[in-house]
Design an enzyme around this catalytic site. Structure first.
Site, PDB file in Angstrom:
ATOM      1  N   TRP A 102      -6.905   5.514  -1.644  1.00 28.30           N
ATOM      2  CA  TRP A 102      -6.534   5.578  -0.428  1.00 28.30           C
ATOM      3  C   TRP A 102      -6.697   6.999   0.163  1.00 28.30           C
ATOM      4  O   TRP A 102      -7.157   7.184   1.028  1.00 28.30           O
ATOM      5  CB  TRP A 102      -4.950   5.222  -0.056  1.00 28.30           C
ATOM      6  CG  TRP A 102      -4.808   3.778  -0.389  1.00 28.30           C
ATOM      7  CD1 TRP A 102      -4.205   3.220  -1.271  1.00 28.30           C
ATOM      8  CD2 TRP A 102      -5.167   2.817   0.793  1.00 28.30           C
ATOM      9  NE1 TRP A 102      -4.216   1.822  -1.056  1.00 28.30           N
ATOM     10  CE2 TRP A 102      -5.078   1.466   0.302  1.00 28.30           C
ATOM     11  CE3 TRP A 102      -5.967   3.050   1.992  1.00 28.30           C
ATOM     12  CZ2 TRP A 102      -5.178   0.242   0.876  1.00 28.30           C
ATOM     13  CZ3 TRP A 102      -6.440   1.754   2.611  1.00 28.30           C
ATOM     14  CH2 TRP A 102      -6.261   0.489   2.168  1.00 28.30           C
ATOM     15  N   ASP A 173      -0.065  11.234   3.136  1.00 35.09           N
ATOM     16  CA  ASP A 173      -0.155   9.915   3.332  1.00 35.09           C
ATOM     17  C   ASP A 173       1.121   9.186   2.449  1.00 35.09           C
ATOM     18  O   ASP A 173       0.889   9.068   1.069  1.00 35.09           O
ATOM     19  CB  ASP A 173      -1.138   9.182   3.038  1.00 35.09           C
ATOM     20  CG  ASP A 173      -1.293   7.719   3.331  1.00 35.09           C
ATOM     21  OD1 ASP A 173      -0.397   7.054   3.504  1.00 35.09           O
ATOM     22  OD2 ASP A 173      -2.403   6.839   2.834  1.00 35.09           O
ATOM     23  N   LYS A 197       5.606  -1.190   3.584  1.00 35.80           N
ATOM     24  CA  LYS A 197       6.090  -1.165   2.074  1.00 35.80           C
ATOM     25  C   LYS A 197       7.470  -0.872   1.773  1.00 35.80           C
ATOM     26  O   LYS A 197       8.094  -1.521   1.232  1.00 35.80           O
ATOM     27  CB  LYS A 197       5.135  -0.095   1.204  1.00 35.80           C
ATOM     28  CG  LYS A 197       3.730  -0.630   1.353  1.00 35.80           C
ATOM     29  CD  LYS A 197       2.753   0.349   1.094  1.00 35.80           C
ATOM     30  CE  LYS A 197       1.380   0.309   1.704  1.00 35.80           C
ATOM     31  NZ  LYS A 197       0.382  -1.077   1.181  1.00 35.80           N
TER      32      LYS A 197
HETATM   33  N1  PMP Z   1      -2.833   4.473   2.530  1.00 39.10           N
HETATM   34  C1  PMP Z   1      -1.992   3.827   1.560  1.00 39.10           C
HETATM   35  C2  PMP Z   1      -1.439   4.790   0.396  1.00 39.10           C
HETATM   36  C3  PMP Z   1      -1.720   2.376   1.418  1.00 39.10           C
HETATM   37  O1  PMP Z   1      -1.088   1.877   0.440  1.00 39.10           O
HETATM   38  C4  PMP Z   1      -2.383   1.753   2.744  1.00 39.10           C
HETATM   39  C5  PMP Z   1      -2.246   0.147   2.527  1.00 39.10           C
HETATM   40  N2  PMP Z   1      -2.115  -0.217   1.452  1.00 39.10           N
HETATM   41  C6  PMP Z   1      -3.012   2.405   3.497  1.00 39.10           C
HETATM   42  C7  PMP Z   1      -3.018   3.661   3.624  1.00 39.10           C
HETATM   43  C8  PMP Z   1      -3.546   1.556   4.654  1.00 39.10           C
HETATM   44  O2  PMP Z   1      -2.549   1.149   5.516  1.00 39.10           O
HETATM   45  P1  PMP Z   1      -2.803   0.305   6.614  1.00 39.10           P
HETATM   46  O3  PMP Z   1      -3.196  -1.182   6.036  1.00 39.10           O
HETATM   47  O4  PMP Z   1      -1.543   0.259   7.268  1.00 39.10           O
HETATM   48  O5  PMP Z   1      -3.951   0.653   7.683  1.00 39.10           O
END
Ligand code: PMP
Length: 361
Positions: A102, A173, A197
């Site tokens: 990520w 994040d 989450k």
């Molecule tokens: N950052 C992290 C740490 C994630 O786990 C995720 C989704 N699994 C995201 C960003 C992306 O999130 P979204 O699908 O809400 O855009």
């Protein structure tokens, strides 16, 4: 019906008590004879619920009054753009720590707006995957901000240190770890998290932003991700994801009833210790992350014999243990054990794992 424990990484399980309450209130919210999904976000009842949710969230994380809390759309990925568009100002670079999937995705998006100074923090310690200590992160002098991801949902890697970088603006994040432990919010410029989450249902993204960082958005920044516009309009510049906001509010109340994030922190540690303990005590299962960087929220593990993967998934599903398949980029298994997963759920998983090993090991 078999008791089901859902180990999905997100959208993830929500507390049973919260779901029951939402069910009760679904068609008649606050005696209005209608659901919360069907009322105006500008009406008094919704505004009161929205304000209460914000207050509870602030209480839970002890958020200083010098920070704004924004409830917006766009998910974690939306923030990969919102961060540079709101914070870059007249600078041309920012520090991006790459600790996993990520964080690397945020770097990819950042390239649209700036030249990121990428700090590769991935290292190996005694053959295990780990993260360079923060003291070894080489920040660049002209960076507008630093970005990192404290919990890598796919890699199962956590960065547990609290940042201490002087005047540097730290953005993070927290999508898969927010509310799982106390955070010293004052160390950050921006904290953001997609809700799906550890907060509530998908569709809502929460941003905590230090007030003095407002007012710097790039002129082309879309208004719906402009922190200043969102803040001036109490997150109601456009129609917010009202149902997700409401349901997240119920989760915050539930968290308060559990004793808040200190109590969750303790339970999350117990859950993680139990699961990693079973993995480490066997040659049949393995996790290749160094103990200091192991995620307590997302626990990836491999079976020594990957030919047994599909049988493991089949049998665990039948036993009521759902969504254990690892992410497609890493394979194997992954158990996501956010706040809503009770200790009994992890116990049911570890009992199953021990029994599966006994039968197939
Ligand atoms: N950052 C992290 C740490 C994630 O786990 C995720 C989704 N699994 C995201 C960003 C992306 O999130 P979204 O699908 O809400 O855009």
């Amino acid at each position: 019906m078999t008791q089901v424990y859902n180990f999905s990484s997100g959208p993830a399980m929500l507390p049973a008590d919260v779901m029951l309450l939402a069910q009760q209130e679904l068609r008649d919210w606050q005696g209005l004879g209608t659901s919360v999904m069907e009322v105006s976000h500008r009406g008094k009842p919704f505004i009161a619920a929205a304000e209460e949710a914000e207050k509870d969230f602030r209480d839970l994380l002890n958020i200083p009054s010098s920070y704004k809390v924004l409830f917006c759309h766009g998910g974690g990925r939306g923030q990969f753009s919102a961060i540079p568009l709101n914070l870059l100002g007249d600078k041309t670079t920012a520090d991006y720590v790459d600790g996993g999937y990520w964080a690397a995705s945020a770097v990819k998006e950042a390239h649209k707006y700036l030249k990121p100074n990428v700090i590769d923090a991935k290292i190996t310690v005694d053959g295990k995957r780990a993260i360079k200590p923060m003291s070894e992160w080489q920040l660049s002098e002209d960076a507008a901000y630093l970005h990192y991801c404290p919990n890598e949902t796919i890699d199962g890697i956590a960065i547990n240190e609290t940042p201490d970088f002087g005047d540097a603006i730290v953005t993070a994040d927290f999508s898969s770890t927010i509310l799982s432990h106390p955070i010293d919010v004052s160390r950050y410029g921006v904290i953001y998290a997609g809700a799906q989450k550890n907060i509530g249902p998908a569709g809502l993204t929460i941003v905590i932003v230090r007030e003095d960082l407002l007012g710097k958005a790039h002129s082309v920044c879309p208004s719906i991700i402009d922190y200043t516009v969102l803040s001036e309009n109490d997150s109601m510049f456009n129609t917010p994801p009202t149902f997700a906001w409401y349901l997240s509010g119920l989760v915050f109340k539930w968290l308060k009833q559990q004793g808040g994030v200190d109590v969750m922190n303790r339970i999350n540690q117990q859950k993680a210790d139990l699961l990693y303990g079973v993995i480490d005590n066997s040659d049949f299962y393995r996790n290749d992350v160094a103990s200091a960087n192991r995620s307590r929220m997302n626990v990836p593990f491999q079976l020594a014999d990957s030919k047994l993967d599909s049988l493991f998934l089949d049998e665990s599903f039948k036993a009521g243990l759902h969504a254990l398949k690892g992410h497609r980029v890493v394979g194997g298994m992954r158990a996501s054990i956010y706040n809503a997963m009770p200790l009994e759920g992890v116990k049911a998983l570890t009992d199953f794992m021990i029994d599966f090993e006994r039968r197939h090991g």
